[in-house]
Enzyme design. Structure first.
Site, PDB file in Angstrom:
ATOM      1  CG  ASP A 130      -2.605  -8.676   0.716  1.00 17.52           C
ATOM      2  OD1 ASP A 130      -1.917  -9.027   1.675  1.00 17.52           O
ATOM      3  OD2 ASP A 130      -3.603  -7.928   0.810  1.00 17.52           O
ATOM      4  CG  HIS A 143      -6.344  -5.513   1.669  1.00 14.50           C
ATOM      5  ND1 HIS A 143      -6.008  -6.580   2.476  1.00 14.50           N
ATOM      6  CD2 HIS A 143      -7.347  -4.855   2.303  1.00 14.50           C
ATOM      7  CE1 HIS A 143      -6.769  -6.568   3.552  1.00 14.50           C
ATOM      8  NE2 HIS A 143      -7.596  -5.537   3.469  1.00 14.50           N
ATOM      9  CG  HIS A 191      -1.936  -1.084   1.234  1.00 11.77           C
ATOM     10  ND1 HIS A 191      -2.760  -1.345   0.165  1.00 11.77           N
ATOM     11  CD2 HIS A 191      -2.220  -2.012   2.182  1.00 11.77           C
ATOM     12  CE1 HIS A 191      -3.529  -2.390   0.465  1.00 11.77           C
ATOM     13  NE2 HIS A 191      -3.208  -2.810   1.668  1.00 11.77           N
ATOM     14  CG  ASP A 202      -4.912 -10.308   3.157  1.00 10.10           C
ATOM     15  OD1 ASP A 202      -4.610 -11.033   2.193  1.00 10.10           O
ATOM     16  OD2 ASP A 202      -4.733  -9.068   3.139  1.00 10.10           O
TER      17      ASP A 202
END
Length: 352
Positions: free
Chosen positions: A201, A203, A164, A281
């Site tokens: 991931d 995200h 991120h 995740d």
């Protein structure tokens, strides 16, 4: 050529030269003896500061627990682990701006990035030592992993994957852009010109997407849940191959989509290096990822990506990235053990 366009061109050239000089003077690359395997970890990775780390759902002791599982299971010899160096300010400036790095001298800014508000109340010297130093060690691991992957075919940084964060800003528990740094070092020092990021991931990897917007040397395959953070619609425009998996996606559905995505990616791009952001995740029960992938599904996913890299004759760097359940460490260790069992990696050190 107008004076303004000439000035812009000169500025770009100067920035590129400065970046290259910083990389050439870096100490993050070093020679690894044959008694070591290309698995990177340091006890300094693990984050602990007055219990405040428990205020974020991320398991900040995950990295050490992965290694302990592998050692106890007899899969890994602790003496064969490679310990990376800490990324220095000059190393970080290869991607990050001076203003962004200066902003990390504010504890309140770091608190927002790592999403633990009480950290704002701590002296910044403590934040640097207990939070940012572990992150900088993990950055060193990700950067070095590319060199080791080029030499051995693969490398696993037991930490990293801060997808991120981009050059100008952090967020989502990501303070430094380790993936972008890793790739720039590879471009300049490893005679590599084509890199594929496979970000699995849960995200969206908006940090590296912003850093490599319109850079044709980098192909980004991002398979993520669009219903969760970061909702970065601008960064989505920079994804070469976008695969959206909505909340509730099951293991079988996920693996079918992954097979299809890897087939397309293989036809679209021939990477020399694959950076695999292997967040866990996506596990069923993860409070943030909201997907329903089984532990065996993680093992299959990782094996598929390693086989893809082998078929493409590309070096592979694996990063552990996100994962917000205590069970993640066991799942990652089991997946690494399977990669060894399948002879996709070799965790037995060579004799000198």
């Amino acid at each position: 050529m107008s004076s303004s366009s000439s000035s812009t061109s000169n500025s770009t050239t100067d920035a590129s030269t400065l970046r290259r000089n910083r990389i050439l003077s870096s100490k993050l690359y070093f020679t690894m003896p044959l008694s070591k395997v290309p698995l990177l970890y340091s006890t300094a990775y693990d984050i602990s500061f007055l219990g405040m780390e428990k205020l974020h759902p991320f398991d900040s002791s995950k990295w050490g627990r992965i290694c302990r599982f592998l050692i106890v299971d007899g899969v890994l010899d602790k003496n064969s682990i490679v310990e990376p160096l800490e990324a220095s300010k000059d190393d970080l400036l290869v991607v990050h701006t001076e203003s962004y790095l200066s902003s990390l001298k504010s504890s309140s800014n770091v608190a927002m990035i790592i999403e633990v508000p009480p950290v704002a109340l701590l002296p910044n010297c403590l934040v640097q030592q207990k939070v940012l130093y572990p992150f900088r060690k993990q950055v060193g691991g990700t950067v070095l992993a590319a060199k080791l992957a080029k030499e051995r075919g693969w490398a696993i940084n037991v930490g990293g994957g801060f997808h991120h964060c981009c050059g100008e800003r952090g967020g989502g528990f990501c303070a430094y852009a380790d993936i972008s740094l890793c790739i720039h070092y590879a471009f300049n020092l490893l005679d590599i010109s084509k890199v594929m990021i496979i970000d699995l991931d849960a995200h969206q990897g908006n940090g590296h997407e912003r850093d490599f917007a319109n850079d044709r040397r980098v192909y980004i395959l991002d398979m993520y849940n669009p219903e969760i953070y970061p909702f970065d619609h601008e960064a989505r425009r920079y994804i070469d191959q976008k695969v959206e998996v909505v909340s509730g996606t099951t293991t079988d559905e996920y693996l079918v989509k992954l097979d299809e995505a890897l087939t397309v990616a293989g036809k679209m791009f021939d990477p020399e290096l694959v950076v695999f952001n292997a967040g866990t995740d996506i596990l069923d029960g993860d409070p943030l990822g909201r997907l329903k992938i089984s532990p065996d599904g993680i093992t299959s996913r990782d094996e598929k990506v390693f086989r893809f890299a082998r078929e493409k004759n590309a070096s592979l760097v694996m990063l552990t990235s996100g994962g917000y359940m205590k069970s993640s460490a066991r799942v990652i260790a089991d997946s690494i053990a399977n990669l060894s069992k399948q002879t996709l990696i070799n965790l037995k050190p060579c004799r000198e």
